[in-house]
Design a protein around this motif. Structure first.
Motif, PDB file in Angstrom:
ATOM      1  N   LYS A  64      -1.386  18.865 -16.629  1.00 64.41           N
ATOM      2  CA  LYS A  64      -2.809  20.045 -15.788  1.00 64.41           C
ATOM      3  C   LYS A  64      -3.584  18.726 -16.191  1.00 64.41           C
ATOM      4  N   SER A  65      -4.626  18.946 -14.555  1.00 59.98           N
ATOM      5  CA  SER A  65      -5.431  18.377 -14.986  1.00 59.98           C
ATOM      6  C   SER A  65      -6.449  18.614 -15.997  1.00 59.98           C
ATOM      7  N   ALA A  66      -7.858  18.625 -16.561  1.00 62.65           N
ATOM      8  CA  ALA A  66      -8.739  18.702 -17.963  1.00 62.65           C
ATOM      9  C   ALA A  66      -9.098  20.391 -17.117  1.00 62.65           C
ATOM     10  N   ALA A  67      -9.008  20.281 -15.920  1.00 61.15           N
ATOM     11  CA  ALA A  67     -10.392  21.474 -15.220  1.00 61.15           C
ATOM     12  C   ALA A  67      -9.565  22.512 -16.282  1.00 61.15           C
ATOM     13  N   SER A  68      -8.400  22.515 -15.477  1.00 61.84           N
ATOM     14  CA  SER A  68      -7.216  23.735 -16.275  1.00 61.84           C
ATOM     15  C   SER A  68      -7.629  24.174 -17.751  1.00 61.84           C
ATOM     16  N   ILE A  69      -7.250  22.219 -18.857  1.00 65.81           N
ATOM     17  CA  ILE A  69      -7.019  22.956 -19.814  1.00 65.81           C
ATOM     18  C   ILE A  69      -8.505  23.338 -19.530  1.00 65.81           C
ATOM     19  N   THR A  70      -9.621  23.103 -20.015  1.00 64.91           N
ATOM     20  CA  THR A  70     -10.747  23.728 -20.300  1.00 64.91           C
ATOM     21  C   THR A  70     -11.099  24.819 -19.650  1.00 64.91           C
ATOM     22  N   ARG A  71     -10.430  25.799 -18.960  1.00 64.91           N
ATOM     23  CA  ARG A  71     -10.835  26.631 -18.129  1.00 64.91           C
ATOM     24  C   ARG A  71      -9.378  27.761 -19.238  1.00 64.91           C
ATOM     25  N   PHE A  72      -8.107  27.512 -20.005  1.00 67.47           N
ATOM     26  CA  PHE A  72      -7.623  28.193 -20.769  1.00 67.47           C
ATOM     27  C   PHE A  72      -8.308  28.255 -21.710  1.00 67.47           C
ATOM     28  N   LEU A  73      -8.888  27.039 -22.456  1.00 68.64           N
ATOM     29  CA  LEU A  73     -10.054  27.114 -23.846  1.00 68.64           C
ATOM     30  C   LEU A  73     -10.195  27.988 -23.671  1.00 68.64           C
ATOM     31  N   ALA A  74     -11.253  28.043 -22.386  1.00 68.01           N
ATOM     32  CA  ALA A  74     -12.521  29.704 -22.475  1.00 68.01           C
ATOM     33  C   ALA A  74     -11.915  30.438 -22.205  1.00 68.01           C
ATOM     34  N   SER A  75     -10.667  31.167 -21.309  1.00 67.40           N
ATOM     35  CA  SER A  75      -9.973  32.168 -21.737  1.00 67.40           C
ATOM     36  C   SER A  75      -9.713  32.412 -22.650  1.00 67.40           C
ATOM     37  N   VAL A  76      -9.613  32.189 -23.137  1.00 63.03           N
ATOM     38  CA  VAL A  76      -8.089  31.868 -25.310  1.00 63.03           C
ATOM     39  C   VAL A  76      -9.090  31.699 -26.159  1.00 63.03           C
ATOM     40  N   LYS A  77      -9.719  31.714 -25.989  1.00 56.76           N
ATOM     41  CA  LYS A  77     -11.468  32.031 -27.322  1.00 56.76           C
ATOM     42  C   LYS A  77     -12.098  33.470 -26.261  1.00 56.76           C
ATOM     43  N   SER A  78     -12.352  33.556 -25.236  1.00 62.91           N
ATOM     44  CA  SER A  78     -12.934  34.869 -24.478  1.00 62.91           C
ATOM     45  C   SER A  78     -11.824  36.058 -24.787  1.00 62.91           C
ATOM     46  N   PHE A  79     -10.813  35.803 -24.970  1.00 60.45           N
ATOM     47  CA  PHE A  79      -9.738  36.760 -25.492  1.00 60.45           C
ATOM     48  C   PHE A  79      -9.663  36.618 -26.785  1.00 60.45           C
ATOM     49  N   TYR A  80      -9.353  35.828 -27.702  1.00 64.05           N
ATOM     50  CA  TYR A  80      -9.922  36.088 -29.144  1.00 64.05           C
ATOM     51  C   TYR A  80     -11.473  36.713 -29.469  1.00 64.05           C
ATOM     52  N   ASN A  81     -12.301  36.623 -28.516  1.00 60.72           N
ATOM     53  CA  ASN A  81     -13.242  37.011 -29.318  1.00 60.72           C
ATOM     54  C   ASN A  81     -13.368  38.571 -29.398  1.00 60.72           C
ATOM     55  N   PHE A  82     -12.285  38.797 -27.619  1.00 62.79           N
ATOM     56  CA  PHE A  82     -12.361  40.334 -27.813  1.00 62.79           C
ATOM     57  C   PHE A  82     -11.604  41.097 -28.649  1.00 62.79           C
ATOM     58  N   LEU A  83     -10.594  40.680 -29.039  1.00 67.80           N
ATOM     59  CA  LEU A  83      -9.541  41.634 -30.222  1.00 67.80           C
ATOM     60  C   LEU A  83     -10.773  41.146 -31.409  1.00 67.80           C
ATOM     61  N   VAL A  84     -11.412  40.268 -32.018  1.00 68.97           N
ATOM     62  CA  VAL A  84     -12.266  40.266 -32.819  1.00 68.97           C
ATOM     63  C   VAL A  84     -13.434  41.509 -32.926  1.00 68.97           C
ATOM     64  N   ALA A  85     -13.983  41.271 -31.596  1.00 67.97           N
ATOM     65  CA  ALA A  85     -15.017  42.753 -31.589  1.00 67.97           C
ATOM     66  C   ALA A  85     -14.484  43.610 -31.839  1.00 67.97           C
ATOM     67  N   ASN A  86     -12.673  44.387 -31.082  1.00 62.49           N
ATOM     68  CA  ASN A  86     -11.957  45.720 -31.026  1.00 62.49           C
ATOM     69  C   ASN A  86     -11.590  45.848 -32.720  1.00 62.49           C
ATOM     70  N   HIS A  87     -12.301  45.011 -33.761  1.00 63.17           N
ATOM     71  CA  HIS A  87     -11.456  44.754 -35.254  1.00 63.17           C
ATOM     72  C   HIS A  87      -9.777  44.651 -34.896  1.00 63.17           C
ATOM     73  N   ASP A  88      -9.014  43.770 -34.446  1.00 66.67           N
ATOM     74  CA  ASP A  88      -7.661  43.900 -34.296  1.00 66.67           C
ATOM     75  C   ASP A  88      -7.379  42.701 -34.342  1.00 66.67           C
ATOM     76  N   LEU A  89      -8.436  41.740 -34.753  1.00 59.69           N
ATOM     77  CA  LEU A  89      -8.055  40.157 -35.568  1.00 59.69           C
ATOM     78  C   LEU A  89      -9.072  39.524 -35.744  1.00 59.69           C
ATOM     79  N   ARG A  90      -9.234  39.288 -37.275  1.00 55.47           N
ATOM     80  CA  ARG A  90      -9.861  38.896 -38.280  1.00 55.47           C
ATOM     81  C   ARG A  90     -10.647  38.106 -37.906  1.00 55.47           C
TER      82      ARG A  90
END
Length: 293
Positions: A64-90
């Motif tokens: 996988k390219s560096a761009a794909s990995i960087t985008r994955f990291l942005a995606s997963v950070k955004s996803f977990y921020n969403f769960l934290v904001a919803n009080h689904d994750l600490r």
């Protein structure tokens, strides 16, 4: 509504993200979820920092390219921020991770002797042994993905022609089989599969002991069982035989385009990772063997 679907609705309705952003973020998170289920049998909420970094290494190992990995990291950070904001994750497990952490890690490769030892483990004395022997021989003979292996139907195997027909994302490819693999599958299909199938209308080539289509988790356990039985220290995953198949073909003179076609890579850059593996191995041999190295 599950976490991913809920997150998708949030991106669309609250963040008003573009359709391209929504689809790429959801694809990244979904693929990570599938990786967790197949390797750890974990849910997305179970992931920790170490697991996320390991997945980034795994992505690099698959070219996988560096761009794909960087985008994955942005995606997963955004996803977990969403769960934290919803009080689904600490806390956000991806917080503080940078793309630079994912240093290039080449895939684990078995030597030819290790492959032989591994393939010798299933004993053809009962139904399970015949089936497992056929599956492992087929996997190493073709380099197909595990998802493709368990998706094979009986009519995808052509014994007379000596090949299997494999379909992935609507694209079909024909992959030849060596004689030992053909015989192993024939023995299984003729003598074992009829005893296992629960329903005469079952189309799956490989079934579990209950006669239903083999699952990813079921095959994962089979791989781990024979790794332990063989006493091989390397961490063998279903993808290890795919990597080994490609490297061994390359070492023995196969051209990169042919390997690309057999592996079903859309982009040649995904296949080129194996040339780096071979070069690295040659360098290691040189360093160990050359009297002035």
């Amino acid at each position: 509504m599950d976490d991913i679907a809920h997150y998708g609705a949030y991106l669309t309705e609250v963040k008003h993200a573009s359709q391209n952003t929504v689809s790429s973020y959801l694809r990244d998170v979904t693929q990570f979820s599938e990786y967790l289920r197949s390797t750890q049998q974990w849910d997305l909420r179970d992931a920790d920092r170490e697991t996320i970094e390991a997945y980034m290494h795994w992505m690099q190992g698959r070219g996988k390219s560096a761009a794909s990995i960087t985008r994955f990291l942005a995606s997963v950070k955004s996803f977990y921020n969403f769960l934290v904001a919803n009080h689904d994750l600490r806390a956000n497990p991806a917080k503080g991770i940078t793309a630079e952490k994912a240093e290039r890690k080449y895939p684990e490769i078995l030597t030819s002797k290790e492959v032989e030892l591994f393939l010798e483990q299933p004993q053809c004395v009962d139904a399970k042994g015949f089936r497992d022997h056929a599956m492992l021989e087929l996997l190493y003979a073709t380099g197909i993905r595990v998802s493709e292996l368990i998706s094979l139907n009986l009519d995808d195997f052509n014994a007379a022609g000596g090949f299997i027909r494999c379909e992935n994302r609507g694209k079909e490819r024909i992959i030849p089989l060596y004689h030992t693999a053909i015989k192993a599958i024939q023995d299984y299909v003729k003598n074992v599969r009829p005893q296992l199938i629960a329903d005469s209308g079952e189309e799956a080539l490989f079934v579990n002991m209950n006669g239903e289509r083999m699952s990813r988790q079921g095959f994962w356990k089979i791989i781990k069982y024979y790794q332990e039985k063989a006493g091989i220290q390397k961490d063998i995953t279903p993808h290890t035989l795919r990597h080994s198949f490609a490297v061994h073909l390359l070492e023995n003179g196969a051209d990169l385009r042919s390997i690309q076609e057999m592996l079903g890579h859309a982009d040649i850059s995904s296949t080129q990772i194996y040339t780096h593996v071979v070069k690295r191995q040659l360098k290691d041999v040189y360093q160990k063997a050359h009297p002035r190295a």
